[in-house]
Design a protein around this motif. Sequence first.
Motif, PDB file in Angstrom:
ATOM      1  N   ARG A 113       0.817  -1.221   0.000  1.00 48.72           N
ATOM      2  CA  ARG A 113       0.000   0.000   0.000  1.00 48.72           C
ATOM      3  C   ARG A 113       0.848   1.267   0.000  1.00 48.72           C
ATOM      4  O   ARG A 113       0.365   2.346  -0.341  1.00 48.72           O
ATOM      5  CB  ARG A 113      -0.920   0.024   1.223  1.00 48.72           C
ATOM      6  N   CYS A 114       2.126   1.160   0.394  1.00 49.73           N
ATOM      7  CA  CYS A 114       3.028   2.320   0.454  1.00 49.73           C
ATOM      8  C   CYS A 114       3.709   2.547  -0.888  1.00 49.73           C
ATOM      9  O   CYS A 114       3.996   1.607  -1.626  1.00 49.73           O
ATOM     10  CB  CYS A 114       4.103   2.119   1.521  1.00 49.73           C
ATOM     11  N   ARG A 115       3.983   3.800  -1.190  1.00 50.95           N
ATOM     12  CA  ARG A 115       4.777   4.146  -2.358  1.00 50.95           C
ATOM     13  C   ARG A 115       6.247   4.195  -1.956  1.00 50.95           C
ATOM     14  O   ARG A 115       6.575   4.576  -0.822  1.00 50.95           O
ATOM     15  CB  ARG A 115       4.342   5.489  -2.934  1.00 50.95           C
ATOM     16  N   VAL A 116       7.146   3.834  -2.888  1.00 48.08           N
ATOM     17  CA  VAL A 116       8.582   3.766  -2.600  1.00 48.08           C
ATOM     18  C   VAL A 116       9.363   4.637  -3.581  1.00 48.08           C
ATOM     19  O   VAL A 116       9.170   4.537  -4.798  1.00 48.08           O
ATOM     20  CB  VAL A 116       9.090   2.313  -2.679  1.00 48.08           C
ATOM     21  N   ILE A 117      10.233   5.479  -3.019  1.00 50.51           N
ATOM     22  CA  ILE A 117      11.139   6.322  -3.809  1.00 50.51           C
ATOM     23  C   ILE A 117      12.572   5.861  -3.565  1.00 50.51           C
ATOM     24  O   ILE A 117      12.971   5.660  -2.417  1.00 50.51           O
ATOM     25  CB  ILE A 117      11.026   7.805  -3.389  1.00 50.51           C
ATOM     26  N   PHE A 118      13.347   5.689  -4.627  1.00 53.35           N
ATOM     27  CA  PHE A 118      14.793   5.530  -4.520  1.00 53.35           C
ATOM     28  C   PHE A 118      15.437   6.854  -4.947  1.00 53.35           C
ATOM     29  O   PHE A 118      15.336   7.252  -6.107  1.00 53.35           O
ATOM     30  CB  PHE A 118      15.287   4.391  -5.417  1.00 53.35           C
ATOM     31  N   HIS A 119      16.060   7.521  -3.992  1.00 50.99           N
ATOM     32  CA  HIS A 119      16.756   8.796  -4.227  1.00 50.99           C
ATOM     33  C   HIS A 119      18.229   8.448  -4.432  1.00 50.99           C
ATOM     34  O   HIS A 119      18.945   8.138  -3.493  1.00 50.99           O
ATOM     35  CB  HIS A 119      16.546   9.696  -3.008  1.00 50.99           C
ATOM     36  N   MET A 120      18.690   8.480  -5.694  1.00 47.54           N
ATOM     37  CA  MET A 120      19.995   7.942  -6.056  1.00 47.54           C
ATOM     38  C   MET A 120      21.108   8.985  -5.915  1.00 47.54           C
ATOM     39  O   MET A 120      21.094  10.020  -6.589  1.00 47.54           O
ATOM     40  CB  MET A 120      19.958   7.413  -7.490  1.00 47.54           C
ATOM     41  N   HIS A 121      22.066   8.684  -5.044  1.00 47.02           N
ATOM     42  CA  HIS A 121      23.214   9.569  -4.808  1.00 47.02           C
ATOM     43  C   HIS A 121      24.514   8.975  -5.345  1.00 47.02           C
ATOM     44  O   HIS A 121      25.574   9.586  -5.213  1.00 47.02           O
ATOM     45  CB  HIS A 121      23.393   9.802  -3.309  1.00 47.02           C
ATOM     46  N   ALA A 122      24.466   7.782  -5.921  1.00 46.85           N
ATOM     47  CA  ALA A 122      25.673   7.033  -6.282  1.00 46.85           C
ATOM     48  C   ALA A 122      26.535   7.796  -7.274  1.00 46.85           C
ATOM     49  O   ALA A 122      26.034   8.367  -8.246  1.00 46.85           O
ATOM     50  CB  ALA A 122      25.297   5.677  -6.863  1.00 46.85           C
ATOM     51  N   SER A 123      27.848   7.759  -7.039  1.00 49.80           N
ATOM     52  CA  SER A 123      28.797   8.401  -7.944  1.00 49.80           C
ATOM     53  C   SER A 123      29.323   7.450  -9.006  1.00 49.80           C
ATOM     54  O   SER A 123      29.878   7.874 -10.016  1.00 49.80           O
ATOM     55  CB  SER A 123      29.987   8.950  -7.149  1.00 49.80           C
ATOM     56  N   GLN A 124      29.132   6.124  -8.788  1.00 47.05           N
ATOM     57  CA  GLN A 124      29.674   5.129  -9.715  1.00 47.05           C
ATOM     58  C   GLN A 124      28.678   3.992  -9.973  1.00 47.05           C
ATOM     59  O   GLN A 124      29.086   2.862 -10.193  1.00 47.05           O
ATOM     60  CB  GLN A 124      30.980   4.544  -9.164  1.00 47.05           C
ATOM     61  N   PHE A 125      27.397   4.292  -9.965  1.00 48.30           N
ATOM     62  CA  PHE A 125      26.421   3.216 -10.143  1.00 48.30           C
ATOM     63  C   PHE A 125      26.530   2.604 -11.535  1.00 48.30           C
ATOM     64  O   PHE A 125      26.280   1.408 -11.719  1.00 48.30           O
ATOM     65  CB  PHE A 125      24.993   3.711  -9.900  1.00 48.30           C
TER      66      PHE A 125
END
Length: 342
Positions: free
Chosen positions: A91-103
């Motif tokens: 029921r919850c919404r999910v956000i991935f806030h991407m900070h990676a410098s080398q993803f």
Amino acid sequence: MNILMVGPDSHEKGGIATVIANFQQHYSSEKHQLFFLSSWSNKNKYQTEWRAVRSIRQIIRAKQIDIVHFHVAQKGSFFRKALLSKLVPKRCRVIFHMHASQFDLFYKKARQPLQALIRSTFNQIDHVVVLGENWATFYQTLTDTKVSIIQNAVQVPKSPLYDEKAQTIVTFGRIGKRKGSYDLLQVAARIEPFFPKVKFVLYGDGDVEKVNNQIRTMGLRNVNLGGWVSKEEQAEILKGTLLHFLPSYHEGLPMAILETMAAGVPNLTTDVGDISELIENDVNGIMTSPGDVEMMTDEISSFIRNDDNRRSKYSQNAFRTIESEFSIATYMVRWEAVYESL
């Protein structure tokens, strides 16, 4: 709506912790309330990780959470958030806030089963937020999940802190190969015979011993290591800083560049990640290619000589860039819109 923010403890070192601290200090909304769950700390790493796994469902239920906002880097950070995201009720919404410098490198080097897991994780969440256009283009190759851009931001002082007569060049953040620390030493060695009064100071953690050994091996008298400093100490340091020098090989959108520009301190950095969305060469700072030690040396020499009154021009334009486009107030409005969209 109630929002649970998950990431490293805000008192830890590093850019992600700084971003979370900014949310704690500056986010205010009549519609949304933020709650925080630490998923990593340096001193109590495994206890903190296990506590997050055990408690995330309980917190979501007790606080009636609607959105879970994960702060994500690469490697261990990604795997922790991937696991935690599986524990979030549907029921919850999910956000991935991407900070990676080398993803991009992390993904490229991964075996096919791991690449499939990465793509599957992104496809099962509701929103991906990245730091700039280059990273948006990359993540859109991995997932059909919506990708939005929200660039990092900082608190802007009332006026610049810059002293054009300063003779110290600094670097803030991690110390090591990715940040170009060894290139910095090469530049410092070339600068010393011509500008002996100019000093280089690296503030941060990382490969401190290795870099210190290299300083001794090269016999550099114009380079020092300053250790990790608090935000209050950093503000005082910036009052005596001529230039912030960050010759990185891989980046997202570094908080160190935002913070120094906000103080009116010009930057010499490299055209990697989404730095080009902050720095416009010969307008509000200097851009070079990573590893180009000769060009970096030439640019710093010109800057020290103050050719064409570069110091004043870059300082004023850097301050205005942050004030108009990267302020905390603007940043929080953009996040409010993302939360509303979910």
